[in-house]
Design a protein around this motif. Structure first.
Motif, short mmCIF file in Angstrom:
data_model
loop_
_atom_site.label_atom_id
_atom_site.label_comp_id
_atom_site.label_asym_id
_atom_site.label_seq_id
_atom_site.Cartn_x
_atom_site.Cartn_y
_atom_site.Cartn_z
N PHE A 60 0.86 -1.18 0.00
CA PHE A 60 0.00 0.00 0.00
C PHE A 60 0.90 1.24 0.00
O PHE A 60 1.18 1.82 1.03
N HIS A 61 1.38 1.63 -1.17
CA HIS A 61 2.38 2.68 -1.26
C HIS A 61 1.85 4.10 -1.05
O HIS A 61 2.64 5.03 -0.87
N LEU A 62 0.55 4.27 -1.06
CA LEU A 62 -0.02 5.60 -0.86
C LEU A 62 -0.48 5.85 0.58
O LEU A 62 -1.01 6.91 0.88
N THR A 63 -0.26 4.89 1.45
CA THR A 63 -0.70 5.01 2.84
C THR A 63 0.12 6.06 3.57
O THR A 63 1.34 6.10 3.46
N ASP A 64 -0.56 6.89 4.34
CA ASP A 64 0.10 7.87 5.18
C ASP A 64 0.72 7.13 6.37
O ASP A 64 0.00 6.52 7.17
N PRO A 65 2.04 7.13 6.51
CA PRO A 65 2.68 6.37 7.59
C PRO A 65 2.28 6.84 8.98
O PRO A 65 2.46 6.12 9.96
N THR A 66 1.71 8.04 9.10
CA THR A 66 1.26 8.51 10.42
C THR A 66 -0.18 8.06 10.71
O THR A 66 -0.70 8.32 11.78
N ASP A 67 -0.82 7.39 9.76
CA ASP A 67 -2.22 6.99 9.90
C ASP A 67 -2.35 5.51 10.27
O ASP A 67 -3.25 4.82 9.81
N ILE A 86 -6.51 -4.62 14.69
CA ILE A 86 -5.83 -4.46 13.40
C ILE A 86 -5.81 -5.74 12.58
O ILE A 86 -5.91 -5.72 11.37
N PHE A 87 -5.72 -6.89 13.24
CA PHE A 87 -5.65 -8.15 12.49
C PHE A 87 -7.03 -8.68 12.12
O PHE A 87 -7.13 -9.71 11.46
N GLY A 88 -8.07 -7.96 12.48
CA GLY A 88 -9.43 -8.28 12.05
C GLY A 88 -9.88 -7.43 10.87
O GLY A 88 -11.03 -7.46 10.46
N HIS A 89 -8.96 -6.62 10.34
CA HIS A 89 -9.21 -5.77 9.17
C HIS A 89 -8.37 -6.26 8.01
O HIS A 89 -7.41 -6.99 8.19
N ARG A 90 -8.68 -5.78 6.82
CA ARG A 90 -7.84 -6.03 5.64
C ARG A 90 -7.46 -4.71 4.97
O ARG A 90 -7.10 -4.68 3.82
N ASN A 91 -7.56 -3.63 5.70
CA ASN A 91 -7.34 -2.31 5.10
C ASN A 91 -5.86 -1.93 5.01
O ASN A 91 -4.98 -2.70 5.40
N MET A 92 -5.61 -0.72 4.51
CA MET A 92 -4.24 -0.29 4.25
C MET A 92 -3.54 0.32 5.46
O MET A 92 -2.36 0.63 5.39
N ARG A 93 -4.23 0.47 6.58
CA ARG A 93 -3.63 1.06 7.77
C ARG A 93 -2.92 -0.02 8.59
O ARG A 93 -3.28 -0.32 9.71
N ARG A 94 -1.90 -0.62 7.99
CA ARG A 94 -1.21 -1.77 8.57
C ARG A 94 0.25 -1.45 8.82
O ARG A 94 0.84 -0.65 8.13
N ASN A 96 3.01 -3.06 8.13
CA ASN A 96 3.93 -3.29 7.01
C ASN A 96 3.35 -2.87 5.67
O ASN A 96 3.97 -3.09 4.63
N TRP A 97 2.16 -2.32 5.65
CA TRP A 97 1.49 -1.82 4.45
C TRP A 97 1.40 -2.87 3.34
O TRP A 97 1.56 -2.57 2.16
N GLY A 123 0.71 2.21 -10.33
CA GLY A 123 1.97 2.51 -9.65
C GLY A 123 2.24 1.64 -8.43
O GLY A 123 3.33 1.70 -7.87
N THR A 124 1.29 0.83 -8.02
CA THR A 124 1.47 -0.01 -6.83
C THR A 124 2.61 -1.01 -7.04
O THR A 124 2.63 -1.73 -8.04
N PRO A 125 3.55 -1.07 -6.10
CA PRO A 125 4.61 -2.08 -6.18
C PRO A 125 4.03 -3.48 -5.91
O PRO A 125 3.33 -3.69 -4.92
N VAL A 126 4.31 -4.40 -6.81
CA VAL A 126 3.87 -5.79 -6.66
C VAL A 126 5.06 -6.58 -6.09
O VAL A 126 6.14 -6.60 -6.68
#
Length: 160
Positions: A60-67, A86-94, A96-97, A123-126
């Motif tokens: 998740f390269h666009l994630t705000d690291p402070t979020d 946090i481990f019950g979500h699948r969102n980008m606020r993780r 290790n992103w 642009g997402t890194p795979v």
């Protein structure tokens, strides 16, 4: 347990498709996973066309690291849904992103993998590409929280 850091190098990038991450309407989204031609040859995709789906690990390269929120919070900040760790979500606020997505493979063109319904943006890194094997799907009865079914009802609906 001690912390262990390691480096991961992208094997390619997402080209096309969405430019902004959104919560819903990924249905019909088309993109290309372009594998790094400096390190891989078309032999690296040999046999992949026999598979209908891929599992993609990405950053998740666009994630705000402070979020980041490492504790519990309500999914999509919806007050009607319960707090979930946090481990019950699948969102980008993780921490290790990292994201994982299963998408349809429509065409292999050398090092370009044409895919549909990959919920990663241009642009997402795979980080890794794996063919989907039915045998690695869930075994036994599957259950999930009611809020997740409600939340994801439009996730793969056609884009509006």
């Amino acid at each position: 347990m001690t912390a262990e850091a390691f480096m991961v190098e992208p094997v390619g990038h997402v080209v096309g498709g969405r430019v902004e991450p959104t919560d819903d309407y990924w249905g019909g989204t088309q993109a290309i996973i372009r594998i790094d031609a400096d390190r891989f040859t078309p032999d690296s995709t040999k046999g992949l066309e026999a598979f209908s789906h891929l599992e993609i690990v990405f950053r998740f390269h666009l994630t705000d690291p402070t979020d980041l929120h490492l504790g519990a919070r309500r999914p999509r900040d919806n007050p009607a849904w319960p707090e979930v760790g946090i481990f019950g979500h699948r969102n980008m606020r993780r921490i290790n992103w990292l994201g994982v997505s299963r998408c349809r493979l429509t065409k292999v063109d050398g090092l370009d993998l044409h895919v549909e319904e990959l919920d990663a943006v241009d642009g997402t890194p795979v980080l890794d590409i794996k063919p989907w094997f039915t045998e690695f799907g869930p075994r036994g009865e599957v259950s999930q929280a009611d809020w997740s079914t409600t939340m994801l009802s439009d996730y793969f609906a056609p884009e509006r």
